[in-house]
Each structure stands twice: as structure tokens, then as C-alpha cells.
Write a protein that holds these residues in place. Sequence first.
Motif, short mmCIF file in Angstrom:
data_model
loop_
_atom_site.label_atom_id
_atom_site.label_comp_id
_atom_site.label_asym_id
_atom_site.label_seq_id
_atom_site.Cartn_x
_atom_site.Cartn_y
_atom_site.Cartn_z
N GLN A 187 -6.82 6.84 6.08
CA GLN A 187 -5.43 6.61 5.69
C GLN A 187 -5.26 5.23 5.07
N LEU A 188 -5.87 4.23 5.69
CA LEU A 188 -5.84 2.87 5.16
C LEU A 188 -6.49 2.82 3.79
N ARG B 203 1.40 -2.22 2.89
CA ARG B 203 2.03 -0.89 2.89
C ARG B 203 1.52 -0.06 4.07
N TYR B 204 0.24 -0.15 4.35
CA TYR B 204 -0.32 0.61 5.47
C TYR B 204 0.31 0.18 6.79
N SER C 34 -6.91 5.18 1.57
CA SER C 34 -6.11 5.86 0.57
C SER C 34 -4.96 4.99 0.08
N THR C 35 -4.34 4.25 1.00
CA THR C 35 -3.24 3.36 0.62
C THR C 35 -3.74 2.22 -0.26
N LYS D 209 3.85 1.21 7.55
CA LYS D 209 3.93 2.58 8.04
C LYS D 209 3.31 2.74 9.42
N ASN D 210 2.32 1.90 9.74
CA ASN D 210 1.57 2.04 11.00
C ASN D 210 1.46 0.69 11.71
N GLY E 61 -1.83 -3.06 -0.58
CA GLY E 61 -2.27 -1.87 0.12
C GLY E 61 -2.26 -2.06 1.63
N LEU E 62 -2.76 -3.21 2.09
CA LEU E 62 -2.78 -3.50 3.53
C LEU E 62 -1.35 -3.58 4.07
#
Length: 400
Positions: free
Chosen positions: A306-307, A377-378, A309-310, A381-382, A374-375
Motif C-alpha cells: 500500500q505504501l 499521503r500514506y 503504491s502511494t 490515510k494510515n 507519497g509518504l
Amino acid sequence: MHRRHLLNLFLASAAFALPFSVSATQVRNARLWRSDEKLRLVFDLSGPVRYKTFTLSAPERLIIDLFGASLSGDFSQLALADTAIRSIRSGHFGQGDTRIVLDLNNPVLLNSFLLAPQDGQGHRLVLDLVNAKQASTMAMVPRETPANRTHPKRDIIVVVDPGHGGKDPGAIGAKGEREKDVVLSIAQLLAKRLKREKGFDVKLVRNDDFFVPLRKRVDIARQHKADMFISVHADAAPRLTASGASVYCLSEGGATSATARFMAQRENGADLLGATSLLNLKDKDPMLAGVILDMSMNATIAASLQLGSTVLGSLQGITTLHQKRVEQAGFAVLKSPDVPSILVETGFISNARDSQRLVTARHQQAIADGLFEGLQRYFQKNPPIDSYIAWQQEQQKAQV
């Protein structure tokens, strides 16, 4: 069946047989309340603790990892009949950490938080479980208000690993460009950007031109209790025409492509390691060690994908992509069983166009900014439940 029987025997006795440090936080007691809306499980603690949770399916399980904590009681007094929890197990893993496993009768939604001492009670970890099927028709009961509890608001810890270094230059470009120099510059720029962002802390595996063995890189991430590990590379490919950025995660099976297999073999070299040793399982029955390792690796690989992909999506607007999906292979440097880990190939230094861009300060900054985006955004969400970002989101929800 034999493997499951061994696991149950081990975990049933874990509360009394596990070694722990006198200074470690202890789980002293567990309490359970039921209502029509939720099931609340409370662990009474001797002191503050860091923790993380994740779920596994087939069968349904909820995993609670308590860092630097041990058990001084058991769960035998809990009345689990007619609840979402079928059984509770526990075990020791890592360096003085404890894993609690809730075997579930059905999927649940979790709301968890820590409570500081107040009103004559000590530190507590609270888990509110709601049947996932009921969640569509009811809202979760609000957790304790921020005014009534102390949130840790800790920084998310990111470990950035510039590949190669020192006696290992990595790949060499046609004009003598060295991979170890390019990736160090990008990693340093990413670290600077992370340090400017409130809620993040960053550790560099190396901040200069020296060699770090693969095993040590993984150890550094675990020593810092990293929330994520990102290894930065700019490798060479068998074909000089190969170009663009790629993101890789660990695969416990075969590689997802010939390129992924080639990259893993090139990076691993002779410095291979087994993930089993990282969870301190050498003294355990091999079957039991395999079960505990599988539980960790499956969840960690899922989070890593998931990470990855982001991050790949963020790089897409900055540079060309060699692959539009996250690839997987047996990279030794990604084999931390409890830290989501990705390896980013920022481009191929063996490709003339990629190499020309990778050595420029402007492109290095753009890549670093893309990785940061990217980090961020991940983790938006998490967010780890005890992090500043999680607290910030709680405040925003409370104001709606």
C-alpha cells in the motif's frame, strides 16, 4: 493441526513463562465490558507503552503489539462467550516486546487509545470493537474526549536508507556517475523535507560515504522502532534502454518479474539474512517460529504494498516509470518482519538519459519532494494511533 496445537500450548503458558526486564511496562490485568453497540477491552498497564494494531483474515484476528512490555497476568478470568472475541493468546517477540492476538468470530472495526493515570487508575490501553456488519447502520460510540486523556502525539519515525556507500559504489554510469553519490544526495534532501514537517522524525542509515552491511540497515530501522523504512537506489539494468523509476516490496515467494529478480540478486549479493532471526525466534520450535513470523510478515508486506503504491503514484508526475505497479522480490534489505519497507529505484544510472537527470540538483530535489508527498499521503490515510497526525485528525473530527 499439529502446528496449531503447538502454538496454543506455547501461547497459553506465555504469561507465566516469558522473560522480561524489571523496568519493562507490564500488562497487569485485562477487563471486558459489553453493550449493544460495542465490546470494550481494557488492559491495565504498569506504565506508558507504545503499541500498534493490525488485523488478519482467514481466520479473522486482531493483533496488538506492545513495545517494551511484558505480561504479569493472564486472560483466563475474561468471559468471552457471546462476544466477538473467540479467544485471546499472547507471546513474546523481538527484544522485550509482547504480541497479543484476539481470535475473532467475525470482522470488527477497532477504535483504540491510551489513557493516562487519573481517578485512582493507572495507565490503560482501551480497545473498542464494533461488529463490522453493524457499522453500516450505526456510528461508533465516541472515544474519550481529548480533554479527558493525554495523547502521546509522537512523531512518525521514517528511516531513510541511501543504498551502497564506501567500498561499495553501487552502479556506475557511462561517464563515471556513482549510484552511491546520487542516492545519498536524494536521501539527504528527503530527510531535510521530513524534518520540516511537524509530526515526522527521520533517521538516515548513512549521512556520508561509508559502507553499511544489509543486515545492519535492517537493524537500524528496528532499533529506532521505525514506522517505515525506505531504501533509495539508482541501479543498473541488463538493458541500457531500460529507464524510469520503480518501487519494490519484499516477496516471500518468487519475484514478480525478471527485472525484479535481477535487482534483488544484484542488491543482496553475498550479504543475505533471514527474517526469522530478527524476531528473536531461534530458541522456538520451528513450526511455532514459522507461525509467528508469517503473522508479522503477511501484515507488513500488505502495508508495504500500500505504501509503495502511494509513493509510485507520487513519482508518476515527476519522472517516467519503468513499471506502473509495485514489484516484489526477495530483497534482503526489506526483510524487517514488523516495519513496512520499500525500495525505490529512482532511475537507471546505466541509462544515458536517466543518468544525466539523476546527477542534477533540480531532479534530485524533485524526486525527494515526490517521495515525501507519497509518504505523507500514506500516513494521512494510515496514521499510527498514537501519532501527532492521528491526534490532529481527531481534533478536526471533533470540530465538525
